[in-house]
Design an enzyme around this catalytic site. Sequence first.
Site, PDB file in Angstrom:
ATOM      1  N   GLY B  59      28.935  53.469  54.740  1.00 31.89           N
ATOM      2  CA  GLY B  59      27.591  53.906  54.354  1.00 31.89           C
ATOM      3  C   GLY B  59      26.541  53.068  55.066  1.00 31.89           C
ATOM      4  N   GLY B  61      22.996  53.461  54.423  1.00 33.41           N
ATOM      5  CA  GLY B  61      21.690  53.552  53.770  1.00 33.41           C
ATOM      6  C   GLY B  61      21.100  52.158  53.609  1.00 33.41           C
ATOM      7  CG  LEU B  62      17.249  51.654  51.769  1.00 31.47           C
ATOM      8  CD1 LEU B  62      16.264  51.649  50.617  1.00 31.47           C
ATOM      9  CD2 LEU B  62      16.571  51.167  53.042  1.00 31.47           C
ATOM     10  N   GLY B  64      23.964  49.609  52.682  1.00 33.26           N
ATOM     11  CA  GLY B  64      24.963  49.409  53.733  1.00 33.26           C
ATOM     12  C   GLY B  64      24.348  48.983  55.054  1.00 33.26           C
ATOM     13  CG  HIS B 285      12.840  62.353  39.598  1.00 35.35           C
ATOM     14  ND1 HIS B 285      11.591  62.914  39.519  1.00 35.35           N
ATOM     15  CD2 HIS B 285      12.673  61.131  40.149  1.00 35.35           C
ATOM     16  CE1 HIS B 285      10.714  62.054  40.013  1.00 35.35           C
ATOM     17  NE2 HIS B 285      11.337  60.974  40.403  1.00 35.35           N
ATOM     18  NE  ARG B 350      11.891  57.972  38.490  1.00 35.39           N
ATOM     19  CZ  ARG B 350      12.333  57.639  39.685  1.00 35.39           C
ATOM     20  NH1 ARG B 350      13.625  57.580  39.907  1.00 35.39           N
ATOM     21  NH2 ARG B 350      11.504  57.373  40.658  1.00 35.39           N
ATOM     22  CG  HIS B 425      16.212  61.493  41.769  1.00 33.26           C
ATOM     23  ND1 HIS B 425      16.087  61.928  43.063  1.00 33.26           N
ATOM     24  CD2 HIS B 425      15.568  60.290  41.714  1.00 33.26           C
ATOM     25  CE1 HIS B 425      15.390  61.038  43.758  1.00 33.26           C
ATOM     26  NE2 HIS B 425      15.078  60.035  42.976  1.00 33.26           N
ATOM     27  CD  GLU B 449      22.434  56.947  43.899  1.00 32.22           C
ATOM     28  OE1 GLU B 449      21.829  57.014  44.985  1.00 32.22           O
ATOM     29  OE2 GLU B 449      22.537  57.907  43.111  1.00 32.22           O
ATOM     30  NE  ARG B 459      17.067  54.791  40.607  1.00 34.39           N
ATOM     31  CZ  ARG B 459      15.918  55.235  41.128  1.00 34.39           C
ATOM     32  NH1 ARG B 459      14.869  54.429  41.190  1.00 34.39           N
ATOM     33  NH2 ARG B 459      15.814  56.468  41.565  1.00 34.39           N
TER      34      ARG B 459
END
Lengths: 247, 665
Positions: B59, B61-62, B64, B285, B350, B425, B449, B459
């Site tokens: 991964g 993303g942010l 990884g 969400h 949320r 979400h 996540e 969250r």
Amino acid sequence: MKLTLKIWRQDGPRARGELVTYVVEDISPDMSFLEMLDVLNEQLNAKGEEPIAFDSDCREGICGMCGLMISGEAHGPEKTTTCQLHMRSFRDGETVTIEPWRADAFPVIRDLVVNRSAFDRIIQAGGFISVNTGSAPKAEAVLVPKPNADRAFMAAECIGCGACVAACPNAAAMLFMGAKITHLGELPQGQPERAQRVKAMVAQHDAEGFGGCTNIGECSAACPKGIPLDVISQLNHDLRKAGAGRF
Amino acid sequence: MTELTAPQGVDADYYRVGTPVADTKAPAGPIAEKWTKRKFDASLVNPANRRKLSVIIVGTGLAGGAAGATLGEAGYHVKSFCFQDSPRRAHSIAAQGGINAAKNYKEDGDSIYRLFYDTVKGGDYRARETNVYRLAEVSANIIDQCVAQGVPFAREYGGLLDNRSFGGVQVSRTFYARGQTGQQLLIGAYQALERQVAAGTVEMFTRHEMLELIVADGRARGIIARDLVTGEIETHLADAVVLASGGYGNVFFLSTNAMGSNVTANWRAHRKGAYFGNPCYTQIHPTCIPVSGDHQSKLTLMSESLRNDGRIWVPKRKEDCDKDPRQIPEADRDYYLERIYPAFGNLVPRDIASRQAKNMCDEGRGVGPMVGDFRRGVYLDFSDAISRLGRSAVEAKYGNLFDMYARITGENPYETPMRIYPAVHYTMGGLWVDYDLMSNIPGLFVTGEANFSDHGANRLGASALMQGLADGYFVLPNTIRDYLAKGPYPKLDENSPAVAEARQSVDQRVRTLLSINGERSVDSFHKELGHIMWEYCGMERTETGLMKAIDLIRSLRAEFWRNVRVLGSAETLNQSLEKAGRVADFLELGELMCIDALHRRESCGGHFRAESQTEDGEALRHDDQFCYVAAWEFGGNGEGGMGAPVLHKEDLTYEFIQLKQRSYK
């Protein structure tokens, strides 16, 4: 709505490709273009024909994964990504041609899927600011005038989809590169590497087989994020200054 | 040793209870000193030895991407994998609103402790205190790092960074880059990662999907991945494996996740012994664009930041629901969040905003087109903001969101109120990890996540980006070194039984999927699973509904393996085959989610259990019975694929924050 689609099918990188005609009926104007292709793929699968391969991921216009040449226009008739294009932009009964991005530097993998890893290699050449984790100064220590921050942001909106290359008659990636040069060059943090960055990125761009810019402007017209043509001027400006050793 | 006991009542048929999780390995002492102590106690690796140590990261993303860049900078040998064509595509890119950090730039009373407190409270007291405090502690460093990378955060005219407020809190601590914060942060991490690719410390494998975890001598030692272009099944070995593969919201078919987001990496690890923490904790969400029809492939989120200036309402009377909203006078509108929660108004967390929207639509006061028997939408109205601030100010703040809304719906939100409805979400659940972010399999780390750790049962907005980058830049690099310092681990032979078994199981699965040649497409199974999950394991859950869902999922899974049609071959790019493998894993995960939801007989956070509510219909927690993390062990291959899973409880002890029933009134 009913559409006639002429879609590029190609089994693999070295296979011969051809346009194949499909008719899709009962299209809702609220569908996205890719949802329309999903429906076609379900129909093909039901008939025992292999679905059409195409790339998409976020489907909200930000990841840059999707991208199709739609009747000769990169991402189709609206100024947006293919995934955000909706069928209400087409007329009932229209014939639509769907092809992959065409560029030597973006070889076809299968059907509508191309290899854009050349973009990653251009970034590797210098599209970054060298700051190791942990070595950053306090964020509030460096002020950035709002106009510079805004212009950096505008250029940083590039999603790396490759529409600029696909739209350019020379298959140049100058808009993509100019956007990165502008993004980092507008910020104080980007100054130390500014000369080296532009020289290395341009060298990599040429090595990948992208063409040169002849100021036609198709790139900016096709860009789903509206990156303006002047980022290419910025690129040329930086390249000239870097060559003259004037940074 | 696992002692098994059968739970009581109806649950007894669904799961078994094992030994509690004894220790999360957080250091003792005052909460503000724990992380410093852990960093000091974690063994160091001499720079010269780092290149001999290898780490696989799945991964980009942010979580990884940041980890790959940081470990590469430190000098480790990193192998980074993503299924997309470039690491820059990871779905972190779609996050809109912002990232929290306790910088207190607004001098409005923010602090590390308040961010910690807000996050624990927002998570409805189901998150682990030690991890959340650390998250708040490193939050300010994230902003420093990103700014230095050139992330163009919004600035004020004086050149300083701007902040805005977000749901569930009363301070302005959210940093943002218009509505594209995730994109800008991810591009920062991506550029840092590519810099390490150029430096030779990171080897990048794009269009590769992890299909199996290799566990040898009790340690995670590698993965089996499929090259999605050539179809080749590859073995990759390392000293440690990091899963940063994101969330599993796509189990609901329709969600705000990307088309490719999946649970396969996590689920394969779970099947190899990694505990799955709180699988039923899903975030719905509140501000998404409503479903428009059956063809829909995904749902699009509108940033929660819109609730700063937009006012949410429905008509007071059902008869008004199909009227032009501009013709409904003020007196006939019900601004229900402002009415029920006067202190927080439209900025309630949320979970509350989502459930109340559902309640309004269930009462028959929803707006927009009929979908089934209901109008599923509520208004998000900017007319007050436009008259107060002017259209151009609203455009500067939210322009791209308004454009996106107009493009998708064909309506102009400057002139008519937006319609919104909740959508899946984010998944707070994920693989269980200790304080070091290591799962119960030594050498298997899980970040972002993909793990369960920081958000409890709900969250707060602008916290996912914070957690992904905290884990990737600052936490994992400091904890994984303690594990790597004991390496390099003995070289694993590619022909060893652990590797051969993993490869063989992947080969077998791929062959099976291609050979069934049944009558239904992968998508048709995925959609049906999604309907079951949304109906019975979505915003509101009941015992009978969950039991029914489990039966439905079991028979759907059996049908899948009998009747799915996947065409083409294994030796080329084959997107149906990719999807089939992911849906097969969702069909197993869905059952575990329902079992987890069934066993948790309380309402908390995003999880509303109809049997557990207060007299006025608010969520009712049961701290005496459920103040724990449910860490599930795979139940083995029973009939139909899965035996009863084993529940290991990690008791949540609140030493610093007092448990309260949440109130946003």
